[in-house]
Design a protein around this motif. Structure first.
Motif, short mmCIF file in Angstrom:
data_model
loop_
_atom_site.label_atom_id
_atom_site.label_comp_id
_atom_site.label_asym_id
_atom_site.label_seq_id
_atom_site.Cartn_x
_atom_site.Cartn_y
_atom_site.Cartn_z
N MET A 1 0.84 -1.18 0.00
CA MET A 1 0.00 0.00 0.00
C MET A 1 0.89 1.24 0.00
N ASN A 2 0.95 1.97 -1.09
CA ASN A 2 1.74 3.19 -1.22
C ASN A 2 3.20 2.97 -0.85
N GLY A 3 3.73 1.81 -1.11
CA GLY A 3 5.12 1.55 -0.76
C GLY A 3 5.36 1.58 0.74
N GLY A 4 4.38 1.18 1.52
CA GLY A 4 4.53 1.16 2.97
C GLY A 4 4.15 2.47 3.63
N ALA A 5 3.69 3.46 2.87
CA ALA A 5 3.32 4.75 3.44
C ALA A 5 1.98 4.63 4.18
N MET A 6 1.86 5.42 5.22
CA MET A 6 0.63 5.44 5.99
C MET A 6 -0.43 6.21 5.20
N PRO A 7 -1.69 5.76 5.24
CA PRO A 7 -2.74 6.51 4.55
C PRO A 7 -2.99 7.84 5.27
N LYS A 8 -3.55 8.80 4.52
CA LYS A 8 -3.86 10.10 5.11
C LYS A 8 -4.92 9.92 6.19
N ILE A 9 -4.81 10.73 7.22
CA ILE A 9 -5.76 10.69 8.33
C ILE A 9 -6.72 11.87 8.18
N ASP A 10 -8.00 11.57 8.31
CA ASP A 10 -9.04 12.59 8.20
C ASP A 10 -8.98 13.50 9.43
N ARG A 11 -8.55 14.74 9.23
CA ARG A 11 -8.36 15.65 10.37
C ARG A 11 -9.67 16.10 10.98
N ARG A 57 -2.31 1.88 11.00
CA ARG A 57 -1.36 0.75 10.96
C ARG A 57 -2.10 -0.57 10.77
N VAL A 58 -3.21 -0.73 11.47
CA VAL A 58 -3.99 -1.96 11.35
C VAL A 58 -4.55 -2.09 9.94
N ALA A 59 -5.02 -0.99 9.38
CA ALA A 59 -5.58 -1.03 8.02
C ALA A 59 -4.52 -1.39 6.99
N ALA A 60 -3.26 -1.05 7.27
CA ALA A 60 -2.18 -1.32 6.32
C ALA A 60 -1.66 -2.76 6.39
#
Length: 106
Positions: A1-11, A57-60
């Motif tokens: 997922m995105n090369g291991g990058a964390m997904p954006k967090i909805d602020r 992290r869990v989602a990834a």
């Protein structure tokens, strides 16, 4: 997922969660904000960030990684019987079960 990058967090969701934590922990609005202070809200905001990062992290994680982690947590619960302290035992079990629920829900 995105090369291991964390997904954006909805602020927006993050701020809503911070206010929910703040209301629950400090009994806001029964107690005025001026009596509680900004430091307490800053703590609630930090807690909301911790929860959001943990969820990301869990989602990834892949499904095999999730299954392995659930097995490891179950092993910790099984071995927790050896803990002498009641409060420590309860805290260990509670944390493991909470993480297992989060892994199974994702």
């Amino acid at each position: 997922m995105n090369g291991g990058a964390m997904p954006k967090i909805d602020r927006k969701a993050l701020m809503s969660r911070a206010w929910a934590i703040f209301r629950q922990t400090y009994k806001f609005p029964q107690i005025k904000f001026s009596a509680i202070g900004r430091d307490c809200f800053a703590w609630a905001l930090k807690q909301a960030w911790v929860e959001a990062r943990r969820a990301a992290r869990v989602a990834a994680l892949s499904s095999t990684d999730k299954a392995e982690r659930i097995e490891a947590l179950q092993g910790l619960i099984d071995r927790a019987d050896g803990i002498d302290s009641g409060p420590q035992w309860k805290a260990t079990i509670r944390e493991c079960r909470a993480e297992m629920r989060q892994l199974q829900a994702a």
